[in-house]
Design a protein around this motif. Structure first.
Motif, PDB file in Angstrom:
ATOM      1  N   VAL A   1       0.839  -1.202   0.000  1.00  0.00           N
ATOM      2  CA  VAL A   1       0.000   0.000   0.000  1.00  0.00           C
ATOM      3  C   VAL A   1       0.873   1.250   0.000  1.00  0.00           C
ATOM      4  N   ILE A   2       1.906   1.247   0.827  1.00  0.00           N
ATOM      5  CA  ILE A   2       2.810   2.402   0.907  1.00  0.00           C
ATOM      6  C   ILE A   2       3.488   2.639  -0.439  1.00  0.00           C
ATOM      7  N   ALA A   3       3.951   1.559  -1.082  1.00  0.00           N
ATOM      8  CA  ALA A   3       4.638   1.695  -2.371  1.00  0.00           C
ATOM      9  C   ALA A   3       3.694   2.224  -3.447  1.00  0.00           C
ATOM     10  N   LEU A   4       2.460   1.729  -3.459  1.00  0.00           N
ATOM     11  CA  LEU A   4       1.511   2.193  -4.465  1.00  0.00           C
ATOM     12  C   LEU A   4       1.140   3.659  -4.235  1.00  0.00           C
ATOM     13  N   LEU A   5       0.969   4.038  -2.977  1.00  0.00           N
ATOM     14  CA  LEU A   5       0.672   5.433  -2.672  1.00  0.00           C
ATOM     15  C   LEU A   5       1.851   6.337  -3.048  1.00  0.00           C
ATOM     16  N   ALA A   6       3.064   5.869  -2.792  1.00  0.00           N
ATOM     17  CA  ALA A   6       4.248   6.642  -3.196  1.00  0.00           C
ATOM     18  C   ALA A   6       4.277   6.814  -4.711  1.00  0.00           C
ATOM     19  N   GLN A   7       3.928   5.755  -5.444  1.00  0.00           N
ATOM     20  CA  GLN A   7       3.885   5.838  -6.909  1.00  0.00           C
ATOM     21  C   GLN A   7       2.863   6.880  -7.364  1.00  0.00           C
ATOM     22  N   VAL A   8       1.700   6.888  -6.718  1.00  0.00           N
ATOM     23  CA  VAL A   8       0.658   7.858  -7.072  1.00  0.00           C
ATOM     24  C   VAL A   8       1.161   9.277  -6.820  1.00  0.00           C
ATOM     25  N   HIS A   9       1.791   9.493  -5.672  1.00  0.00           N
ATOM     26  CA  HIS A   9       2.339  10.819  -5.370  1.00  0.00           C
ATOM     27  C   HIS A   9       3.384  11.226  -6.406  1.00  0.00           C
ATOM     28  N   LEU A  10       4.219  10.290  -6.816  1.00  0.00           N
ATOM     29  CA  LEU A  10       5.230  10.589  -7.836  1.00  0.00           C
ATOM     30  C   LEU A  10       4.567  10.984  -9.154  1.00  0.00           C
ATOM     31  N   GLU A  11       3.546  10.229  -9.549  1.00  0.00           N
ATOM     32  CA  GLU A  11       2.864  10.529 -10.802  1.00  0.00           C
ATOM     33  C   GLU A  11       2.115  11.853 -10.742  1.00  0.00           C
ATOM     34  N   MET A  12       1.714  12.253  -9.544  1.00  0.00           N
ATOM     35  CA  MET A  12       1.042  13.537  -9.376  1.00  0.00           C
ATOM     36  C   MET A  12       2.044  14.684  -9.249  1.00  0.00           C
ATOM     37  N   GLY A  13       3.320  14.346  -9.148  1.00  0.00           N
ATOM     38  CA  GLY A  13       4.349  15.377  -9.033  1.00  0.00           C
ATOM     39  C   GLY A  13       4.569  15.873  -7.620  1.00  0.00           C
ATOM     40  N   ASP A  14       4.056  15.160  -6.639  1.00  0.00           N
ATOM     41  CA  ASP A  14       4.224  15.554  -5.234  1.00  0.00           C
ATOM     42  C   ASP A  14       5.436  14.823  -4.655  1.00  0.00           C
TER      43      ASP A  14
END
Length: 164
Positions: free
Chosen positions: A35-48
């Motif tokens: 879950v943490i890795a997927l959320l980190a990926q989402v943040h990266l894709e959002m530019g955060d």
């Protein structure tokens, strides 16, 4: 369909904000590395980068993208105390990663568990920590009761004055 499946579907359909919301909510229930890795990926894709950096720090990732995100997180959050608070609370509670433990020490946060028990099993406050909450609740009950008593006594006194 699990929350992770729904979040992956949201990512595939370009609804990153929805995936972020689902994963952030799910993280409270299940703060595991997937879950943490997927959320980190989402943040990266959002530019955060700072938000991704906090999560990548917890995971202990050490690649070019992770180093850049972690550096952005450290710059954005400043000192160890702010960095510590920027990691989701549930993740801070259950993480056994040495880098998270080191950050906790640097931030001056007390260890909230004892012995060999896992943090998630014993992160509950002891009776001394809860005494303030109990005292606050008792004070509210007493103040409310006193106000109710004064209102009733005032109403009774007024009625006696009017009737005589």
């Amino acid at each position: 369909m699990t929350a992770l499946d729904r979040a992956r579907g949201d990512i595939a359909q370009g609804r990153l904000w929805m995936a972020r919301q689902r994963l952030t909510s799910y993280l409270v229930e299940s703060p595991d590395d997937e879950v943490i890795a997927l959320l980190a990926q989402v943040h990266l894709e959002m530019g955060d980068l700072p938000a991704a950096g906090a999560l990548l720090f917890v995971l202990g990732r050490d690649d070019e993208v992770a180093r850049e995100a972690i550096a952005a997180w450290r710059t954005f959050r400043g000192g160890p105390a702010a960095q510590w608070r920027s990691i989701p609370r549930r993740v801070r509670m259950v993480s056994t990663a040495p880098q998270v433990a080191q950050l906790r020490v640097e931030a001056g946060e007390p260890r909230r568990w004892h012995g060999d028990r896992a943090p998630q099993e014993c992160y509950t406050a002891g009776w001394r920590e809860r005494a303030g909450d109990i005292g606050c609740g008792l004070t509210m009950v007493l103040v409310t009761s006193w106000c109710l008593f004064l209102m009733l006594w005032g109403a009774w006194s007024f009625s006696q004055w009017v009737l005589h």
